[in-house]
Design an enzyme around this catalytic site. Structure first.
Site, PDB file in Angstrom:
ATOM      1  N   HIS A 113       0.778  -1.242   0.000  1.00 32.88           N
ATOM      2  CA  HIS A 113       0.000   0.000   0.000  1.00 32.88           C
ATOM      3  C   HIS A 113       0.809   1.291   0.000  1.00 32.88           C
ATOM      4  O   HIS A 113       0.260   2.337  -0.345  1.00 32.88           O
ATOM      5  CB  HIS A 113      -0.955   0.067   1.198  1.00 32.88           C
ATOM      6  CG  HIS A 113      -1.793  -1.139   1.426  1.00 32.88           C
ATOM      7  ND1 HIS A 113      -2.572  -1.700   0.445  1.00 32.88           N
ATOM      8  CD2 HIS A 113      -1.969  -1.897   2.540  1.00 32.88           C
ATOM      9  CE1 HIS A 113      -3.205  -2.749   0.942  1.00 32.88           C
ATOM     10  NE2 HIS A 113      -2.858  -2.893   2.202  1.00 32.88           N
ATOM     11  N   ASP A 166       4.040  -8.241   0.901  1.00 37.84           N
ATOM     12  CA  ASP A 166       4.589  -9.079   1.965  1.00 37.84           C
ATOM     13  C   ASP A 166       3.688 -10.245   2.336  1.00 37.84           C
ATOM     14  O   ASP A 166       4.173 -11.361   2.582  1.00 37.84           O
ATOM     15  CB  ASP A 166       4.920  -8.235   3.202  1.00 37.84           C
ATOM     16  CG  ASP A 166       3.790  -7.322   3.650  1.00 37.84           C
ATOM     17  OD1 ASP A 166       2.688  -7.352   3.061  1.00 37.84           O
ATOM     18  OD2 ASP A 166       4.019  -6.556   4.613  1.00 37.84           O
TER      19      ASP A 166
END
EC number: 2.7.1.17
Length: 474
Positions: free
Chosen positions: A72, A235
């Site tokens: 993000h 991730d």
């Protein structure tokens, strides 16, 4: 014996692992810290990657490199490829009002949430890149006017590894693109109309690659030699890839944030906003629930009690399940799920009996796990099947977390040995790129431990009664 490198550029640090491409055997590794804060100059990530790679013995002998990064984060570049302002990270909540505005502009309430869930698989919250772009356009118009391209942390690092080959050389993958708020996992394409709606004009965005496609080659200054660059990923997608999650597995990662996710064959679109409908690193999908407060809840409790994490675990295990009614709602940094960016943490049920270090330690562990269990419920409501939970992340090293988790989750918990599973997932992707083939190499995760216990529904029940009582900062 081809070697591959996997990079985990997380909120707190950069980790680099060097593994055998065929077997996954770990050969070398390195680590370097990142600065604190919710906005960071991306150059700090680059220097940390260089330091971690040097500590791992360098990249000169690897056949491929892939980067997994915190999702993000908004990295804005000007026409020359220079960073315009410090990157806003996923845990920066200043764009909460922007998220609400984007939902309102799409019809507001349930209609607005449904629009975004259908368009992008997720309902905007402050974490998402699209909300940060709206915040930038509204609050820093002079900086916004300089922006020519937007990318994510892992995109930018991959681009730097390739020698920063112009804005047209930006590359990303499905997993990370799906967390922007302007890419659709269901259609596999950008929604540039939504980006323009948020920012006011079009920007250059990275090309989205498939899981085994190459993003270019490693720049000569970093070792060169024709080493390929993988597409990289976010991730959480990398962690699922690293632990080899399969059908019926739900991964619960307890790091800076807490995440609950599973690999699925169809995209999710939860209009409640609890489940983000991301893509994964294998070509499938990754429905995911994220909480802002995870391992740091344990850190905070240990600080309050003046003990280390091991002693905190011992204290927690010495108290009864349910802590005799003491409940901690751990919204220490606001919260993303539920969407309470201004919420504060709270302790309920404090009595003379529960005013002990053991009770507070137990309440902290159970509160953190209950918040994650709420995420597990949201996944099952979207059709996920839960056979077992795979527990990873720094918080999984706590003996109390391991032993209490089955009581809270209501299913067996499997804990792989402590490792860098995000970096491992990136390395496995790099191996897929280096070796070719229709499927990724199969790497065995050895030394897992299984924990089982009778569920204690009362823990979830008393937490549910308390979580609605927390207050917002004024």
């Amino acid at each position: 014996m081809p070697l591959v490198a996997g990079v985990d550029s997380s909120t707190q640090s950069c980790k680099v692992v060097i593994r055998d491409a065929e077997t996954g055997t770990l050969l070398r590794q390195g680590r370097a810290p990142h600065p604190d804060g919710t906005e960071v100059d991306p150059e700090a990530w680059w220097q940390a990657l260089r330091s971690a790679a040097d500590e791992a013995g360098g990249l000169a002998d690897v056949a491929a490199v892939s980067v997994a990064g915190q999702q993000h984060g908004m990295v804005c570049l000007d026409e020359a490829g220079r960073v315009v302002r410090p990157a806003l990270l996923w845990n920066d909540t200043r764009s909460a009002d922007a998220a609400a505005d984007l939902i309102e502009e799409a019809g507001g309430g349930a209609a607005g949430s449904r629009f975004w869930a259908e368009a992008t698989g997720s309902v905007p919250v402050a974490s998402f890149t699209i909300t940060k772009l709206r915040w930038l356009a509204r609050h820093e118009p002079e900086q916004a006017a300089r922006v020519a391209a937007v990318c994510l942390p892992h995109d930018w690092l991959t681009w730097r590894l390739a020698g920063a080959p112009g804005l047209a050389g930006l590359r990303t993958d499905r997993g990370d693109a799906s967390g922007t708020g302007y890419w659709s996992p269901a259609t596999g394409s950008y929604r540039l109309d939504l980006l323009e709606r948020a920012f006011g004009r079009q920007l250059v965005v990275p090309e989205v690659l498939g899981p085994a496609e190459s993003a270019g080659t490693l720049a000569d200054e970093l070792g060169g030699g024709g080493a390929l660059l993988g597409a990289g990923t976010g991730d959480n997608a990398a962690a699922a890839f690293g632990v080899g999650a399969g059908p019926g597995d739900v991964v619960v990662s307890i790091g800076t944030s807490g995440t609950v996710f599973s690999v699925a064959d169809v995209p999710a679109g939860d209009e409640s906003g609890a489940v983000a409908g991301f893509a994964d690193a294998s070509g499938r999908f990754l429905p995911l629930v994220c909480t802002l407060n995870a391992a740091r809840v344990l850190d905070a409790a240990a600080t309050m009690l003046g003990v280390g994490l091991d002693e905190l675990a011992e204290l927690a295990l010495s108290a009864p399940a349910g802590a005799d009614g003491l409940v901690m709602v751990p919204y220490l940094e606001g919260e993303r799920t539920p969407n309470r960016p201004l919420a504060t943490g709270a302790v309920h049920g404090l009595t003379l009996r529960t005013s002990t270090p053991a009770h507070l330690a137990r309440a902290a562990v159970e509160g953190m796990l209950c918040a994650l269990a709420d995420g597990l419920d949201a996944l099952t409501a979207q059709g996920a099947t839960v056979r077992r939970v795979i527990l990873v992340g720094g918080g999984a090293r706590s003996a109390a977390v391991r032993r209490i988790a089955p009581q809270v989750f209501g299913c067996p918990v499997v804990v792989p040995p402590a490792g860098e599973y995000v970096a491992d997932g990136a390395a496995r992707q790099a191996a897929w790129v280096a070796l070719g083939g229709a499927t990724p190499p199969q790497w065995e995760v050895k030394g897992t431990e299984e924990y089982a216990a009778e569920p204690v529904p009362a823990v979830r029940e008393q937490y549910a009664a308390a979580r609605g009582l927390v207050l917002d900062r004024r």
